[in-house]
Design a protein around this motif. Sequence first.
Motif, short mmCIF file in Angstrom:
data_model
loop_
_atom_site.label_atom_id
_atom_site.label_comp_id
_atom_site.label_asym_id
_atom_site.label_seq_id
_atom_site.Cartn_x
_atom_site.Cartn_y
_atom_site.Cartn_z
N GLY A 78 43.10 52.40 44.81
CA GLY A 78 43.52 52.50 43.42
C GLY A 78 43.33 51.20 42.67
O GLY A 78 42.89 51.19 41.51
N TYR A 79 43.67 50.09 43.30
CA TYR A 79 43.48 48.77 42.71
C TYR A 79 42.00 48.55 42.39
O TYR A 79 41.64 48.13 41.27
CB TYR A 79 43.98 47.71 43.69
N GLN A 80 41.15 48.84 43.34
CA GLN A 80 39.71 48.62 43.16
C GLN A 80 39.17 49.46 42.00
O GLN A 80 38.39 48.97 41.17
CB GLN A 80 38.97 48.94 44.45
N GLU A 81 39.60 50.72 41.92
CA GLU A 81 39.08 51.58 40.86
C GLU A 81 39.61 51.17 39.50
O GLU A 81 38.89 51.20 38.49
CB GLU A 81 39.41 53.05 41.14
N TYR A 82 40.89 50.76 39.43
CA TYR A 82 41.42 50.30 38.15
C TYR A 82 40.61 49.11 37.64
O TYR A 82 40.24 49.05 36.45
CB TYR A 82 42.89 49.89 38.28
N MET A 83 40.33 48.17 38.52
CA MET A 83 39.56 47.00 38.11
C MET A 83 38.14 47.38 37.67
O MET A 83 37.56 46.74 36.80
CB MET A 83 39.52 45.99 39.25
N ALA A 84 37.61 48.44 38.26
CA ALA A 84 36.25 48.86 37.93
C ALA A 84 36.16 49.59 36.59
O ALA A 84 35.13 49.51 35.92
CB ALA A 84 35.70 49.75 39.05
N ILE A 85 37.22 50.30 36.20
CA ILE A 85 37.13 51.16 35.01
C ILE A 85 37.91 50.64 33.81
O ILE A 85 37.76 51.17 32.71
CB ILE A 85 37.60 52.60 35.32
#
Length: 467
Positions: A78-85
């Motif tokens: 979730g952290y990784q996707e938040y940072m990506a989007i």
Amino acid sequence: MTDDPGDIHGEIFDAAIIGGGVIGCALARRFTLDGARVVLIEKAADVLDGASKANSAILHTGFDAPPGSLEAACIAAGYQEYMAIRDRLNLSLLRTGALVVAWTEAEAVILPDLIAQARRNGVDDVMALTEAEARRLEPELGPGVRAAFRVPREYVIDPWSAPHAYLRQAIENGARLLCRAEVTGGRFDGATWRLETGRGAVRAGLVINAAGLHGDRIDVMLTGTQHFTIRPRKGQFVVYDKPAAALTRHVLLPVPTAVTKGVVVCRTAFGNLLVGPTAEEQDDREHAMLVPETLKALIRRGTEILPALADHDVTAIYAGLRPATEFKDYQIRLDADRRYVTVGGIRSTGLSSALGTARHVHDLCAGLGFGATPLADPVWPRMPMLAEDEIRDWRYPGNGGVVCHCERVTRREIEAALTGPIAAGSLAGLKRRTRVTMGRCQGFYCTQELAAITAGRLDMPMTGGDT
């Protein structure tokens, strides 16, 4: 209107998601982007009205999650996707970092194990600090610091714009929202679910129970089985006026216990300083009552951590409930035969893990055969920016004037939140979308004008004295 039943009752959806919290909003986004026809069902007049309405707004790395747990995996994803989007959705990020501070020798002894745990969870940039090093980073820390370590990638975000963005992207790409629609029953005929709601029947090939504080009861209602019991855990918070935010650069975390992450002191995306939460077990799933003695204890603890807080004003207090269970890990279970998924026990880390949890659930359901094709060119809406350190709408011309001067909320922002694909259905929902009435005066000066703007547009009409 987005939640108008319209032809919902005549359609068979691929997935019906029960619960409009941060997890439900993230699930709606994930399944929609992957080509499913989705309906999100919420019993309240607006989304984020349950556990998701009150939290500390920290984007956690998962450094202290149990290694190998589902929670740890979902937080990391979730952290990784938040940072990506986040840039594409215009979501905020306050790059604070965090300090885990030991205030006793017993806590200091634990720090090396916590550092090792963080590294097992893939958070390998943590740094051990002596007392002197911690004080150089945070000069306002109170007496008694024994040692600390720094977690550079623990950040602060806007806790409501993120889930609103997930849901808005889902809706602008074809998902449907049905509010004021409490699920009262349901039946699976071997191929399709028929859910009975307060606004009529909804049919879907898959049901996902993301009902948070009522997740176990939904399980019993729809499947006759129960694999966990919700044990509501109340957290009370104290919010200080904006000048207090200058007292700390980091999220200040205590050494966690087996029950709670403990009392946190941190800045907010909206320019305030937050102290909390408590961790109080209770039976009531609906009401998080504020307790004056507990709030006084929070203020005392905050002042022990940052003594200069004694010179700053408290502007708000609030409380929320977390859907804890008898288990430490998340409770996510697929019943493939009944095409039913439970997503339960998502406690204080739900904001951080939501996107990862949604992806995990989608992967669990991959074998159920939706036959859906991911959207080739999805719509990426841009959210209104509410963060204090970003450029807000009041700086732009044609905004209709500032209505809420404490939080600098414009008439244009309020009007936009009352319309659009996820229009506010309640005063609380309008606050979460704009910050109106949430500042120092708590609506004393702007309520009358706000009541006129919102007349006939909320579930409960405002009066000139509402705050």
